[in-house]
Enzyme design. Structure first.
Site, PDB file in Angstrom:
ATOM      1  N   SER A  98       0.829  -1.191   0.000  1.00 21.29           N
ATOM      2  CA  SER A  98       0.000   0.000   0.000  1.00 21.29           C
ATOM      3  C   SER A  98       0.879   1.263   0.000  1.00 21.29           C
ATOM      4  O   SER A  98       1.676   1.436  -0.920  1.00 21.29           O
ATOM      5  CB  SER A  98      -0.966  -0.032   1.187  1.00 21.29           C
ATOM      6  OG  SER A  98      -1.990   0.919   1.036  1.00 21.29           O
ATOM      7  N   HIS A 147      -7.612  -5.605   0.232  1.00 18.41           N
ATOM      8  CA  HIS A 147      -6.473  -4.818   0.705  1.00 18.41           C
ATOM      9  C   HIS A 147      -5.948  -5.399   2.018  1.00 18.41           C
ATOM     10  O   HIS A 147      -5.893  -4.719   3.050  1.00 18.41           O
ATOM     11  CB  HIS A 147      -6.877  -3.357   0.869  1.00 18.41           C
ATOM     12  CG  HIS A 147      -5.724  -2.406   0.812  1.00 18.41           C
ATOM     13  ND1 HIS A 147      -5.133  -2.024  -0.369  1.00 18.41           N
ATOM     14  CD2 HIS A 147      -5.025  -1.768   1.786  1.00 18.41           C
ATOM     15  CE1 HIS A 147      -4.146  -1.188  -0.128  1.00 18.41           C
ATOM     16  NE2 HIS A 147      -4.059  -1.028   1.184  1.00 18.41           N
ATOM     17  N   ASP A 164      -9.641  -5.293  -4.573  1.00 16.67           N
ATOM     18  CA  ASP A 164      -9.117  -4.286  -3.646  1.00 16.67           C
ATOM     19  C   ASP A 164      -9.893  -2.980  -3.803  1.00 16.67           C
ATOM     20  O   ASP A 164      -9.835  -2.354  -4.853  1.00 16.67           O
ATOM     21  CB  ASP A 164      -7.631  -4.050  -3.940  1.00 16.67           C
ATOM     22  CG  ASP A 164      -6.950  -3.184  -2.890  1.00 16.67           C
ATOM     23  OD1 ASP A 164      -7.642  -2.433  -2.181  1.00 16.67           O
ATOM     24  OD2 ASP A 164      -5.711  -3.259  -2.791  1.00 16.67           O
TER      25      ASP A 164
END
Length: 297
Positions: free
Chosen positions: A117, A270, A242
């Site tokens: 991320s 995620h 995601d």
């Protein structure tokens, strides 16, 4: 849970933990926004160590037990989200330099670098700013620009949820967050999420630090021009479900980096669902070994 050690990077002190033998090649894990190193599950780190790597995870600046830059204040988040602010107390490039400073503090000449991320954004910056320090690069559920693969409204809402005021609230917030952004194709590990939320609250709670990290994401320039010049072997991993960094982010990352390989997992959101650990660890380890062999040849 280990007792973290502090490493002086020259600008900040970073709390870190290590798994596996120091004799093995170093593999450094970089975590995402608003998330402490605990976001890399112990079992995931140990699996990478068992695959033959000296694994290091750490708290970024402004999170957990690393340096909190309180004197920089809290940016105006609404202005940032509305595009009305063009500056931030620091950028992802500064966090990349922190990461390279950690390499120095730990005596690592070159590493396998893995980011998730915001951590993926940071490792992209490390590759551009310190290319000679990397053997391989792995970018997970990330993007080369805050404008690519932007979160769904529901995912953005949980990211901006009010900060918890107790360990119990932190536990529930972790579960509620990953009910929205987690992997719909896999069971949600609520017990682990609650434990991570509680431990994160006990270690440190810093809403202003989280906003500074968000500001770094939103104000950092598009990395695609710099990524186009990379020569480091690169693996890009993304889930096709995601909602926080949508799959366009992974595709754009892979498209930007010459020779990058994109691996997409159906039903993955995620997070790092435990049933996928064997495949994820296998991909990361094989990528690192292949890159090491290319360097040696």
């Amino acid at each position: 849970m280990q007792t973290p050690t502090l490493a002086d990077t020259g600008q900040v002190s970073l709390a870190y933990e290590a798994f596996g033998s120091p004799e093995d090649p170093p593999l450094v894990l970089v975590m995402g926004v608003a998330t402490q190193m605990l976001g890399w599950p112990d079992g995931f780190c140990q699996a990478l160590a068992d695959a033959g790597f000296h694994v290091v995870r750490f708290d970024n600046r402004d999170i957990g037990l690393s340096t909190h830059l309180d004197d920089l204040g809290m940016p105006d988040l609404m202005a940032l989200l509305g595009g009305g602010a063009t500056s931030a107390p620091y950028l992802l490039a500064d966090m990349a330099d922190d990461t390279a400073g950690l390499f120095d503090a730990l005596g690592f000449d070159r590493v396998h670098l893995v980011g998730l991320s915001m951590g993926g954004m940071i490792v992209q910056e490390v590759a551009m700013r310190h290319p000679d320090r990397l053997i391989s690069l792995t970018s997970i559920m990330s993007t080369p620009s805050a404008n690519v693969g932007a979160p769904t409204p529901e995912a953005q809402a949980v990211l901006l949820a009010p900060s918890p005021t107790s360990a119990a609230e932190a536990a529930e917030l972790a579960v509620n967050t990953y009910r929205v952004v987690g992997s719909p194709g896999y069971p949600l590990d609520e017990e682990w999420l609650r434990a991570m939320g509680e431990e994160s609250f006990r270690r440190a709670i810093d809403p202003a630090g989280v906003v500074r990290q968000l500001a770094a994401i939103l104000c950092s320039p598009d990395r695609r021009p710099g990524l186009a010049a990379l020569t480091v072997p690169t693996l890009v991993i993304h889930g096709d479900a995601d909602p926080l960094v949508q799959p366009e982010g992974g595709r754009a990352t892979a498209d930007a980096i010459p020779g990058a390989r994109l691996v997409t997992y159906p039903g993955m959101g995620h997070d790092l669902p435990e049933p996928l650990w064997p495949e994820l660890v296998g991909e990361i380890a094989e990528h690192a070994r292949t890159a090491t062999a290319e360097v040696a040849s």
